[in-house]
Write an enzyme that holds these catalytic residues in place. Structure first.
Site, PDB file in Angstrom:
ATOM      1  N   ASP A   1      38.245  45.779  43.316  1.00 22.81           N
ATOM      2  CA  ASP A   1      38.789  44.987  43.161  1.00 22.81           C
ATOM      3  C   ASP A   1      39.386  44.462  43.875  1.00 22.81           C
ATOM      4  O   ASP A   1      40.905  43.670  43.972  1.00 22.81           O
ATOM      5  CB  ASP A   1      39.673  46.419  42.097  1.00 22.81           C
ATOM      6  CG  ASP A   1      39.002  46.641  41.135  1.00 22.81           C
ATOM      7  OD1 ASP A   1      37.777  46.217  40.768  1.00 22.81           O
ATOM      8  OD2 ASP A   1      39.862  47.789  40.431  1.00 22.81           O
TER       9      ASP A   1
ATOM     10  N   ASP B   1      38.622  43.979  37.953  1.00 26.42           N
ATOM     11  CA  ASP B   1      38.938  43.743  36.391  1.00 26.42           C
ATOM     12  C   ASP B   1      39.272  42.504  36.014  1.00 26.42           C
ATOM     13  O   ASP B   1      38.919  41.758  36.748  1.00 26.42           O
ATOM     14  CB  ASP B   1      40.531  44.262  36.751  1.00 26.42           C
ATOM     15  CG  ASP B   1      40.952  45.995  36.875  1.00 26.42           C
ATOM     16  OD1 ASP B   1      40.381  46.859  37.318  1.00 26.42           O
ATOM     17  OD2 ASP B   1      42.232  46.224  36.867  1.00 26.42           O
TER      18      ASP B   1
ATOM     19  N   HIS C   1      40.524  42.036  32.244  1.00 21.16           N
ATOM     20  CA  HIS C   1      40.953  42.276  31.085  1.00 21.16           C
ATOM     21  C   HIS C   1      41.101  41.000  29.851  1.00 21.16           C
ATOM     22  O   HIS C   1      41.766  39.659  30.421  1.00 21.16           O
ATOM     23  CB  HIS C   1      41.953  42.988  31.264  1.00 21.16           C
ATOM     24  CG  HIS C   1      42.397  44.235  32.105  1.00 21.16           C
ATOM     25  ND1 HIS C   1      40.919  44.821  31.832  1.00 21.16           N
ATOM     26  CD2 HIS C   1      42.826  44.544  33.119  1.00 21.16           C
ATOM     27  CE1 HIS C   1      41.690  45.987  33.052  1.00 21.16           C
ATOM     28  NE2 HIS C   1      42.527  45.310  33.960  1.00 21.16           N
TER      29      HIS C   1
ATOM     30  N   HIS D   1      45.845  43.325  27.001  1.00 23.92           N
ATOM     31  CA  HIS D   1      45.015  44.490  27.042  1.00 23.92           C
ATOM     32  C   HIS D   1      45.799  45.748  27.251  1.00 23.92           C
ATOM     33  O   HIS D   1      46.689  45.647  27.021  1.00 23.92           O
ATOM     34  CB  HIS D   1      44.444  44.015  28.404  1.00 23.92           C
ATOM     35  CG  HIS D   1      42.570  45.492  28.821  1.00 23.92           C
ATOM     36  ND1 HIS D   1      43.158  46.747  29.352  1.00 23.92           N
ATOM     37  CD2 HIS D   1      41.362  45.749  28.746  1.00 23.92           C
ATOM     38  CE1 HIS D   1      42.413  47.009  29.617  1.00 23.92           C
ATOM     39  NE2 HIS D   1      41.296  46.912  29.381  1.00 23.92           N
TER      40      HIS D   1
ATOM     41  N   HIS E   1      47.684  41.699  34.373  1.00 26.80           N
ATOM     42  CA  HIS E   1      47.248  41.527  35.727  1.00 26.80           C
ATOM     43  C   HIS E   1      45.506  40.695  35.237  1.00 26.80           C
ATOM     44  O   HIS E   1      44.554  41.480  33.756  1.00 26.80           O
ATOM     45  CB  HIS E   1      47.026  42.458  36.673  1.00 26.80           C
ATOM     46  CG  HIS E   1      45.965  44.018  36.343  1.00 26.80           C
ATOM     47  ND1 HIS E   1      46.840  44.431  35.182  1.00 26.80           N
ATOM     48  CD2 HIS E   1      44.957  44.488  36.612  1.00 26.80           C
ATOM     49  CE1 HIS E   1      46.085  45.790  34.697  1.00 26.80           C
ATOM     50  NE2 HIS E   1      45.255  45.611  35.841  1.00 26.80           N
TER      51      HIS E   1
ATOM     52  N   LYS F   1      34.687  44.990  35.072  1.00 21.02           N
ATOM     53  CA  LYS F   1      35.177  45.748  33.750  1.00 21.02           C
ATOM     54  C   LYS F   1      36.343  45.684  33.079  1.00 21.02           C
ATOM     55  O   LYS F   1      37.402  45.389  33.446  1.00 21.02           O
ATOM     56  CB  LYS F   1      35.002  47.719  34.883  1.00 21.02           C
ATOM     57  CG  LYS F   1      35.795  47.114  36.084  1.00 21.02           C
ATOM     58  CD  LYS F   1      36.238  48.716  36.951  1.00 21.02           C
ATOM     59  CE  LYS F   1      36.708  48.488  38.393  1.00 21.02           C
ATOM     60  NZ  LYS F   1      38.453  48.751  38.457  1.00 21.02           N
TER      61      LYS F   1
ATOM     62  N   CYS G   1      41.517  53.109  41.110  1.00 20.33           N
ATOM     63  CA  CYS G   1      40.813  52.768  41.184  1.00 20.33           C
ATOM     64  C   CYS G   1      39.293  52.957  42.263  1.00 20.33           C
ATOM     65  O   CYS G   1      38.077  53.623  41.772  1.00 20.33           O
ATOM     66  CB  CYS G   1      40.341  51.272  40.781  1.00 20.33           C
ATOM     67  SG  CYS G   1      40.927  50.603  39.200  1.00 20.33           S
TER      68      CYS G   1
END
Length: 199
Positions: A15, A54, A56, A60, A73, A98, A143
Site C-alpha cells: 500500500d 487499496d 476501493h 466503501h 481513501h 484489494k 495491512c
C-alpha cells in the site's frame, strides 16, 4: 536464518499509495521516507516483487461516512490510489489490488477481512517456487501485520522489515512482539541490503 536473497524469496510492498503519504487523507507519518529503503531492495534478486493497492469503490464500507473507521481513501481510479511516484516500479512484477468489494474491507494481501474471499497471492507465489517473503510498506499495525500473519498461515517463512514500514497507531515494538508470537520474524531492511552487497 540467512538474509541472503534468492529467487525463492518474494518482496511484498504494501500500500505505498499517494493517499497514505503525509498530506493524504490517511497519511501515515514518515511513509514518504520509505522509498529510499524499498527501492534498493527491489534491485535484489527476488523471485517475485508484488506491490499491493487499496482499490476501493466509492462508498466503501471502511469509509467513515459508511460506518467505517477511516476517511475516504484510495478510491479506485483516482490519483490517491496510485502508487507513490517515488516508488521505483521497474522490478515490480505484480500489482495486486484489494478491498474491491463494497461491503468487505481487505487489510491482508492474501485475503479479505471476512477470511473467505482470497486474492490468489498464495497460489501465485507458490507457483513461482517462493518459500520466504519479506514484507514492507504501510501501515505496519494494519495491512503489513495482516499480510505477515496470513503469509505464515499460508506456509511461507515470513520477515517484516520494520525500518521499511511505518505504523498508524500502535508502537512498532508492540506490533513486532505480537507478530513474533504468531511466527513472524523481523530484520532490518538496512541489514538485508548490507548482507547482499557484501557478498
Amino acid at each position: 536464518m540467512s538474509l541472503r536473497i534468492s529467487t525463492t524469496d518474494a518482496l511484498l510492498i504494501i500500500d505505498m499509495q499517494a493517499d497514505f503519504m503525509p498530506g493524504g487523507p490517511l497519511g501515515v507519518p514518515g511513509a514518504d521516507m520509505l522509498p529510499s529503503l524499498i527501492n534498493p531492495l527491489c534491485d535484489l534478486p527476488f523471485g517475485a516483487i508484488v506491490a499491493t493497492q487499496d482499490w476501493h469503490p466509492p462508498g466503501h464500507v471502511s469509509f467513515a461516512g459508511q460506518g467505517g473507521p477511516w476517511p475516504v481513501h484510495c478510491v479506485a481510479g483516482t490519483r490517491g490510489a496510485d502508487l507513490s511516484p517515488a516508488l521505483a516500479q521497474v522490478h515490480v512484477g505484480v500489482v495486486l489490488r484489494k478491498g474491491l468489494h463494497p461491503e468487505i474491507d481487505s487489510y491482508s494481501a492474501f485475503e479479505d477481512n471476512d477470511h473467505v474471499s482470497r486474492t490468489g497471492l498464495d497460489g501465485l507465489l507458490k507457483g513461482r517456487g517462493i518459500t520466504r517473503v519479506f514484507v514492507v510498506g504501510v501501515a505496519l499495525d494494519y495491512c503489513v501485520a495482516a499480510t505477515a500473519r496470513d503469509a505464515v498461515r499460508a506456509g511461507f517463512a515470513t520477515f517484516v522489515l520494520p525500518d521499511a514500514c511505518r505504523a498508524v497507531q500502535q508502537a512498532p515494538a508492540a506490533v513486532l512482539a505480537a507478530l513474533g508470537i504468531e511466527g513472524v520474524d523481523h530484520a532490518q531492511a538496512a541489514d538485508v541490503l548490507a548482507h547482499n552487497r557484501r557478498n
